[in-house]
Write a protein that holds these residues in place. Structure first.
Motif, PDB file in Angstrom:
ATOM      1  N   VAL A 169     -17.328  39.028  10.486  1.00 20.51           N
ATOM      2  CA  VAL A 169     -17.055  38.256   9.273  1.00 20.51           C
ATOM      3  C   VAL A 169     -18.329  38.196   8.438  1.00 20.51           C
ATOM      4  O   VAL A 169     -19.432  38.111   8.989  1.00 20.51           O
ATOM      5  CB  VAL A 169     -16.609  36.810   9.620  1.00 20.51           C
ATOM      6  CG1 VAL A 169     -16.374  35.979   8.353  1.00 20.51           C
ATOM      7  CG2 VAL A 169     -15.356  36.810  10.495  1.00 20.51           C
ATOM      8  N   ILE A 170     -18.168  38.229   7.106  1.00 22.68           N
ATOM      9  CA  ILE A 170     -19.283  38.025   6.186  1.00 22.68           C
ATOM     10  C   ILE A 170     -18.951  36.818   5.319  1.00 22.68           C
ATOM     11  O   ILE A 170     -17.863  36.757   4.731  1.00 22.68           O
ATOM     12  CB  ILE A 170     -19.504  39.250   5.276  1.00 22.68           C
ATOM     13  CG1 ILE A 170     -19.900  40.470   6.105  1.00 22.68           C
ATOM     14  CG2 ILE A 170     -20.565  38.948   4.205  1.00 22.68           C
ATOM     15  CD1 ILE A 170     -19.982  41.764   5.320  1.00 22.68           C
TER      16      ILE A 170
ATOM     17  N   VAL B 249     -15.448  36.069   3.502  1.00 21.96           N
ATOM     18  CA  VAL B 249     -15.202  34.718   3.002  1.00 21.96           C
ATOM     19  C   VAL B 249     -16.128  34.510   1.810  1.00 21.96           C
ATOM     20  O   VAL B 249     -17.352  34.528   1.966  1.00 21.96           O
ATOM     21  CB  VAL B 249     -15.520  33.645   4.063  1.00 21.96           C
ATOM     22  CG1 VAL B 249     -15.245  32.245   3.502  1.00 21.96           C
ATOM     23  CG2 VAL B 249     -14.745  33.890   5.342  1.00 21.96           C
ATOM     24  N   LEU B 250     -15.563  34.346   0.619  1.00 22.75           N
ATOM     25  CA  LEU B 250     -16.375  34.000  -0.540  1.00 22.75           C
ATOM     26  C   LEU B 250     -16.636  32.495  -0.509  1.00 22.75           C
ATOM     27  O   LEU B 250     -15.701  31.713  -0.331  1.00 22.75           O
ATOM     28  CB  LEU B 250     -15.663  34.392  -1.836  1.00 22.75           C
ATOM     29  CG  LEU B 250     -15.542  35.889  -2.113  1.00 22.75           C
ATOM     30  CD1 LEU B 250     -14.725  36.122  -3.377  1.00 22.75           C
ATOM     31  CD2 LEU B 250     -16.898  36.556  -2.221  1.00 22.75           C
TER      32      LEU B 250
ATOM     33  N   ASP C 179     -10.890  37.703   2.072  1.00 22.14           N
ATOM     34  CA  ASP C 179      -9.884  37.197   3.007  1.00 22.14           C
ATOM     35  C   ASP C 179      -9.729  35.687   2.908  1.00 22.14           C
ATOM     36  O   ASP C 179      -8.715  35.135   3.312  1.00 22.14           O
ATOM     37  CB  ASP C 179     -10.272  37.587   4.439  1.00 22.14           C
ATOM     38  CG  ASP C 179     -10.306  39.099   4.597  1.00 22.14           C
ATOM     39  OD1 ASP C 179      -9.221  39.703   4.651  1.00 22.14           O
ATOM     40  OD2 ASP C 179     -11.414  39.671   4.634  1.00 22.14           O
ATOM     41  N   ALA C 180     -10.771  35.012   2.389  1.00 21.42           N
ATOM     42  CA  ALA C 180     -10.727  33.554   2.211  1.00 21.42           C
ATOM     43  C   ALA C 180     -11.690  33.193   1.098  1.00 21.42           C
ATOM     44  O   ALA C 180     -12.607  33.949   0.762  1.00 21.42           O
ATOM     45  CB  ALA C 180     -11.115  32.845   3.510  1.00 21.42           C
TER      46      ALA C 180
ATOM     47  N   GLU D 260     -10.971  31.636  12.534  1.00 22.12           N
ATOM     48  CA  GLU D 260      -9.654  32.263  12.359  1.00 22.12           C
ATOM     49  C   GLU D 260      -9.808  33.738  11.981  1.00 22.12           C
ATOM     50  O   GLU D 260      -9.166  34.611  12.561  1.00 22.12           O
ATOM     51  CB  GLU D 260      -8.899  31.513  11.250  1.00 22.12           C
ATOM     52  CG  GLU D 260      -7.481  31.981  11.042  1.00 22.12           C
ATOM     53  CD  GLU D 260      -6.800  31.137   9.978  1.00 22.12           C
ATOM     54  OE1 GLU D 260      -6.483  31.694   8.911  1.00 22.12           O
ATOM     55  OE2 GLU D 260      -6.596  29.934  10.211  1.00 22.12           O
ATOM     56  N   LEU D 261     -10.692  34.032  11.036  1.00 20.52           N
ATOM     57  CA  LEU D 261     -10.883  35.423  10.605  1.00 20.52           C
ATOM     58  C   LEU D 261     -11.516  36.286  11.696  1.00 20.52           C
ATOM     59  O   LEU D 261     -11.236  37.478  11.779  1.00 20.52           O
ATOM     60  CB  LEU D 261     -11.728  35.476   9.331  1.00 20.52           C
ATOM     61  CG  LEU D 261     -11.060  34.919   8.080  1.00 20.52           C
ATOM     62  CD1 LEU D 261     -12.026  34.909   6.915  1.00 20.52           C
ATOM     63  CD2 LEU D 261      -9.795  35.691   7.728  1.00 20.52           C
ATOM     64  N   ALA D 262     -12.369  35.686  12.528  1.00 22.96           N
ATOM     65  CA  ALA D 262     -13.021  36.424  13.617  1.00 22.96           C
ATOM     66  C   ALA D 262     -12.078  36.622  14.812  1.00 22.96           C
ATOM     67  O   ALA D 262     -12.420  37.333  15.756  1.00 22.96           O
ATOM     68  CB  ALA D 262     -14.278  35.686  14.072  1.00 22.96           C
TER      69      ALA D 262
END
Length: 138
Positions: free
Chosen positions: A62-63, A93-94, A113-114, A131-133
């Motif tokens: 994730v970034i 994720v911004l 993605d978010a 959640e994203l990871a």
């Protein structure tokens, strides 16, 4: 002055690796420490260009990406990440103070993605990153 992105020590291992990209050192460290305490391995970058220069060697799951940064902003960084086969799969994720509807729509258009707005709740940021990871809920 650019600082090389380097992995930081984490308290525990196993939830995945996160690259935290923000030109504000205080916010960058706030995000990094919260994620480290949660169990993520964390690396940091000072702007979008720093992110792109080191993303493949860091290999994050994730970034978290600030939008308003010098050299290369978060919008263009997200576009570049999505255009490259080696980085297109990384969750983005911004995290930004830009909270207008058109900004949020632009986040979707660049492949985020978010989207979290500053000031953000650290608990919500951790929940989104977990959640994203693909990590189990805390």
């Amino acid at each position: 002055m650019s600082r090389k992105a380097v992995p930081s020590r984490s308290v525990t291992q196993g939830l995945g690796r996160v690259l935290v990209v923000d030109d504000d050192e205080v916010i960058r460290q706030l995000i990094a420490v919260n994620l480290q305490l949660e169990g993520f391995e964390v690396a940091t970058a000072v702007d979008g260009q720093d992110c792109l220069d080191h993303v493949q060697e860091i290999a994050p799951n994730v970034i978290t990406l600030d939008v308003m940064m010098p050299r290369l902003d978060g919008w263009e960084t997200a576009v570049q990440l999505r255009k490259t086969a080696e980085t297109a799969h990384i969750k983005v994720v911004l995290i930004t103070a830009r909270a207008q509807e058109d900004d949020i729509a632009r986040g979707t258009n660049v492949g985020a993605d978010a989207y979290l707005t500053k000031p953000f709740d650290p608990g919500e940021m951790i929940r989104v990153v977990r959640e994203l990871a693909g990590a189990p809920p805390a």
